[in-house]
Design a protein around this motif. Structure first.
Motif, PDB file in Angstrom:
ATOM      1  N   PHE A 229      51.555  51.410  26.142  1.00 49.50           N
ATOM      2  CA  PHE A 229      50.253  51.939  26.554  1.00 49.50           C
ATOM      3  C   PHE A 229      50.484  53.348  27.081  1.00 49.50           C
ATOM      4  O   PHE A 229      51.204  53.551  28.056  1.00 49.50           O
ATOM      5  N   ALA A 230      49.899  54.339  26.400  1.00 50.51           N
ATOM      6  CA  ALA A 230      50.118  55.743  26.773  1.00 50.51           C
ATOM      7  C   ALA A 230      48.771  56.457  26.930  1.00 50.51           C
ATOM      8  O   ALA A 230      48.323  57.181  26.040  1.00 50.51           O
ATOM      9  N   PRO A 231      48.118  56.258  28.069  1.00 44.49           N
ATOM     10  CA  PRO A 231      46.808  56.897  28.286  1.00 44.49           C
ATOM     11  C   PRO A 231      46.948  58.350  28.703  1.00 44.49           C
ATOM     12  O   PRO A 231      47.982  58.758  29.227  1.00 44.49           O
ATOM     13  N   THR A 232      45.899  59.118  28.474  1.00 43.11           N
ATOM     14  CA  THR A 232      45.901  60.515  28.897  1.00 43.11           C
ATOM     15  C   THR A 232      45.355  60.638  30.317  1.00 43.11           C
ATOM     16  O   THR A 232      44.983  59.648  30.946  1.00 43.11           O
ATOM     17  N   PHE A 233      45.286  61.856  30.804  1.00 38.04           N
ATOM     18  CA  PHE A 233      44.969  62.149  32.204  1.00 38.04           C
ATOM     19  C   PHE A 233      43.465  62.252  32.450  1.00 38.04           C
ATOM     20  O   PHE A 233      42.726  62.769  31.620  1.00 38.04           O
ATOM     21  N   ARG A 234      43.003  61.732  33.601  1.00 37.95           N
ATOM     22  CA  ARG A 234      41.617  61.897  34.042  1.00 37.95           C
ATOM     23  C   ARG A 234      41.594  62.897  35.191  1.00 37.95           C
ATOM     24  O   ARG A 234      42.495  62.902  36.040  1.00 37.95           O
ATOM     25  N   ASN A 235      40.564  63.725  35.259  1.00 41.76           N
ATOM     26  CA  ASN A 235      40.468  64.742  36.310  1.00 41.76           C
ATOM     27  C   ASN A 235      40.462  64.128  37.709  1.00 41.76           C
ATOM     28  O   ASN A 235      41.064  64.660  38.634  1.00 41.76           O
ATOM     29  N   ASN A 236      39.771  63.003  37.849  1.00 38.51           N
ATOM     30  CA  ASN A 236      39.753  62.284  39.127  1.00 38.51           C
ATOM     31  C   ASN A 236      41.022  61.439  39.215  1.00 38.51           C
ATOM     32  O   ASN A 236      41.186  60.468  38.473  1.00 38.51           O
ATOM     33  N   ILE A 237      41.918  61.795  40.092  1.00 41.36           N
ATOM     34  CA  ILE A 237      43.232  61.154  40.177  1.00 41.36           C
ATOM     35  C   ILE A 237      43.139  59.648  40.385  1.00 41.36           C
ATOM     36  O   ILE A 237      43.987  58.880  39.920  1.00 41.36           O
ATOM     37  N   GLU A 238      42.087  59.186  41.049  1.00 39.77           N
ATOM     38  CA  GLU A 238      41.933  57.751  41.317  1.00 39.77           C
ATOM     39  C   GLU A 238      41.615  56.957  40.044  1.00 39.77           C
ATOM     40  O   GLU A 238      41.729  55.726  40.030  1.00 39.77           O
ATOM     41  N   ASP A 239      41.199  57.638  38.989  1.00 41.86           N
ATOM     42  CA  ASP A 239      40.868  56.962  37.732  1.00 41.86           C
ATOM     43  C   ASP A 239      42.095  56.785  36.839  1.00 41.86           C
ATOM     44  O   ASP A 239      41.976  56.317  35.697  1.00 41.86           O
ATOM     45  N   ASN A 240      43.262  57.178  37.336  1.00 44.04           N
ATOM     46  CA  ASN A 240      44.490  57.095  36.561  1.00 44.04           C
ATOM     47  C   ASN A 240      45.385  55.957  37.044  1.00 44.04           C
ATOM     48  O   ASN A 240      45.131  55.330  38.065  1.00 44.04           O
ATOM     49  N   GLY A 241      46.464  55.715  36.298  1.00 43.16           N
ATOM     50  CA  GLY A 241      47.498  54.779  36.741  1.00 43.16           C
ATOM     51  C   GLY A 241      47.060  53.326  36.769  1.00 43.16           C
ATOM     52  O   GLY A 241      46.653  52.767  35.753  1.00 43.16           O
ATOM     53  N   ILE A 242      47.122  52.702  37.941  1.00 34.22           N
ATOM     54  CA  ILE A 242      46.823  51.282  38.089  1.00 34.22           C
ATOM     55  C   ILE A 242      45.396  50.964  37.634  1.00 34.22           C
ATOM     56  O   ILE A 242      45.143  49.917  37.032  1.00 34.22           O
ATOM     57  N   THR A 243      44.477  51.883  37.894  1.00 32.61           N
ATOM     58  CA  THR A 243      43.082  51.679  37.442  1.00 32.61           C
ATOM     59  C   THR A 243      43.024  51.485  35.937  1.00 32.61           C
ATOM     60  O   THR A 243      42.324  50.597  35.428  1.00 32.61           O
ATOM     61  N   GLN A 244      43.777  52.300  35.200  1.00 30.77           N
ATOM     62  CA  GLN A 244      43.792  52.187  33.737  1.00 30.77           C
ATOM     63  C   GLN A 244      44.409  50.868  33.280  1.00 30.77           C
ATOM     64  O   GLN A 244      43.921  50.237  32.337  1.00 30.77           O
ATOM     65  N   LEU A 245      45.459  50.447  33.972  1.00 28.14           N
ATOM     66  CA  LEU A 245      46.109  49.184  33.624  1.00 28.14           C
ATOM     67  C   LEU A 245      45.202  47.990  33.911  1.00 28.14           C
ATOM     68  O   LEU A 245      45.190  47.008  33.163  1.00 28.14           O
ATOM     69  N   GLU A 246      44.430  48.074  34.994  1.00 30.99           N
ATOM     70  CA  GLU A 246      43.516  46.981  35.333  1.00 30.99           C
ATOM     71  C   GLU A 246      42.412  46.834  34.286  1.00 30.99           C
ATOM     72  O   GLU A 246      42.004  45.734  33.935  1.00 30.99           O
ATOM     73  N   TRP A 247      41.922  47.970  33.786  1.00 33.27           N
ATOM     74  CA  TRP A 247      40.922  47.923  32.719  1.00 33.27           C
ATOM     75  C   TRP A 247      41.501  47.232  31.481  1.00 33.27           C
ATOM     76  O   TRP A 247      40.824  46.464  30.803  1.00 33.27           O
ATOM     77  N   LEU A 248      42.757  47.536  31.189  1.00 33.03           N
ATOM     78  CA  LEU A 248      43.389  47.003  29.978  1.00 33.03           C
ATOM     79  C   LEU A 248      43.645  45.495  30.081  1.00 33.03           C
ATOM     80  O   LEU A 248      43.511  44.775  29.096  1.00 33.03           O
ATOM     81  N   GLY A 249      44.027  45.013  31.248  1.00 37.80           N
ATOM     82  CA  GLY A 249      44.245  43.578  31.439  1.00 37.80           C
ATOM     83  C   GLY A 249      45.500  43.059  30.753  1.00 37.80           C
ATOM     84  O   GLY A 249      45.425  42.273  29.798  1.00 37.80           O
ATOM     85  N   VAL A 250      46.647  43.473  31.239  1.00 32.81           N
ATOM     86  CA  VAL A 250      47.925  43.095  30.633  1.00 32.81           C
ATOM     87  C   VAL A 250      48.123  41.581  30.622  1.00 32.81           C
ATOM     88  O   VAL A 250      48.624  41.010  29.648  1.00 32.81           O
ATOM     89  N   ASP A 251      47.692  40.909  31.685  1.00 35.92           N
ATOM     90  CA  ASP A 251      47.901  39.458  31.781  1.00 35.92           C
ATOM     91  C   ASP A 251      47.172  38.705  30.674  1.00 35.92           C
ATOM     92  O   ASP A 251      47.679  37.715  30.137  1.00 35.92           O
ATOM     93  N   ASN A 252      45.961  39.147  30.327  1.00 38.40           N
ATOM     94  CA  ASN A 252      45.204  38.521  29.235  1.00 38.40           C
ATOM     95  C   ASN A 252      45.955  38.640  27.913  1.00 38.40           C
ATOM     96  O   ASN A 252      46.026  37.702  27.118  1.00 38.40           O
ATOM     97  N   LEU A 253      46.514  39.826  27.692  1.00 36.12           N
ATOM     98  CA  LEU A 253      47.265  40.083  26.469  1.00 36.12           C
ATOM     99  C   LEU A 253      48.541  39.241  26.433  1.00 36.12           C
ATOM    100  O   LEU A 253      48.880  38.641  25.401  1.00 36.12           O
TER     101      LEU A 253
END
Length: 384
Positions: A206-230
């Protein structure tokens, strides 16, 4: 005081020194390289630089690298010069050839008899350069103007890029060299792999790009993706999911030192790829690439392996950056949530396996594995 001295040094190296240096003779066998504004030893320039050494061609190789940049794998045969110094200006305006993969911060265009190979660093999905001038600083655009005036050749890896580069760089089409890109030569010339989505272990990046709002990056992106479901889906198929992620440098530096982020990665069995490792070095071991708006998927398509776009915030991001094309126009699968992602592996495997080849056809691929040789051929022809 240190910052003040640093700014003075930059000012003189960009604005004053070149005026005097430009009257000096041009050194015919000198090539000046730079990558990502002097921050890296990487990309297309690195590939060309290493090929020159490998073929034992008679050129002096200079790399302009920021003084503070930590480069651990710079070969001994390369002369490293601080990119904001008198020597940087000296070599830049007396070298016969420039090779770069991003904009040069120059006040003065190259000299008439110099050749500048602009190799850029990826196929543009998001609007770039003069096509995004309303989102870029005026100072940057001023440098970009001089950089564009200096370009002799702009390398393109596909028909789609060639069309976008004309307005993005404000150059005439005749300057675009449609031969592919050096960093993709090895990918383009390697044997096509037989890929099986039923294999025992599936390696997903999973290689997402950068969001201007720092809080929208990192763990937030992983939570949206839902690794456990996969992971649960693959477990039911008697398969193991090896899930890796690589974030933008600005994001990585925070995650790598944040205890909560480290704990999250450990809990969800996520491998965080080191920021210093170029993505293309991981392509061979990756089975499936999941990204959002990073142009890396255009390069990954050369592997002919599956690509999925995970675009849960497409509308917001489009307003933030702007796209050249609607993502729905691309012949690859796009999903907006974790359940959609699982459904791709469950019900759309045939389409998934065709995604890379269909994308290459769509953009009009020029990559044949010979782009580095073409650049060197043009340099050799010019020398003669």
């Amino acid at each position: 005081l240190f910052r003040s001295m640093k700014n003075i040094k930059k000012f003189f190296s960009r604005n004053i020194f070149p005026v005097f240096i430009k009257i000096l003779p041009i050194q015919k066998n000198l090539i000046v390289f730079s990558s990502f504004g002097g921050r890296n030893y990487s990309g297309n320039p690195r590939v060309i630089s290493e090929k020159i050494h490998e073929k034992k061609l008679n050129y002096r190789i200079i790399w302009l690298i920021k003084k503070e940049a930590i480069i651990t794998d710079l070969p001994d045969y390369i002369k490293r010069i601080d990119s904001d110094s008198f020597l940087a200006a000296f070599y830049l305006y007396t070298a016969k050839y420039w090779i770069d993969d991003s904009r040069k911060t120059i006040k003065y265009a190259k000299r008439k008899k110099q050749l500048y190979f602009q190799t850029w660093h990826g196929t543009p999905l998001k609007k770039i350069e003069f096509d995004a001038k309303d989102k870029l600083p005026k100072r940057y655009l001023s440098y970009a103007k001089k950089d564009s005036e200096s370009i002799t050749y702009l390398l393109s890896g596909n028909r789609y890029s060639s069309k976008k580069y004309v307005s993005a760089f404000n150059i005439v089409p005749s300057k675009i060299l449609e031969v592919g890109t050096p960093r993709n030569d090895e990918l383009a010339s390697s044997k096509e792999q037989v890929f099986d989505l039923k294999k025992k272990q599936i390696n997903v990046l999973f290689a997402p790009t950068f969001r201007n709002n720092i809080e929208d990056n990192g763990i937030t992106q992983l939570e949206w993706l839902g690794v456990d479901n996969l992971r649960e889906f693959f477990k039911k198929q008697q398969q193991e999911l090896n899930f890796m992620t690589k974030f933008h440098p600005n994001v990585h530096s925070k995650l790598a030192t944040d205890s909560k982020s480290i704990e999250y990665m450990k809990k969800h069995q996520i491998t965080l790829i080191n920021d210093g490792i170029p993505l293309e070095m991981l392509f061979e071991e990756i089975d499936v690439l999941i990204t959002d708006y990073s142009s890396i998927f255009f390069d990954f398509a050369l592997t002919k392996k599956p690509i999925i776009l995970f675009n849960y915030d497409e509308k917001e991001y489009s307003l933030e950056r702007g796209f050249y094309i609607q993502l729905s126009e691309l012949p690859i699968i796009s999903v907006q949530d974790s359940y959609g992602l699982v459904d791709v592996f469950k019900n759309q495997q045939e389409k998934l396996l065709k995604s890379s080849q269909e994308l290459l056809d769509y953009i009009g691929n020029y990559e044949t594995g010979a782009s580095t040789e073409k650049v060197l051929e043009l340099i050799e022809r010019d020398i003669k």
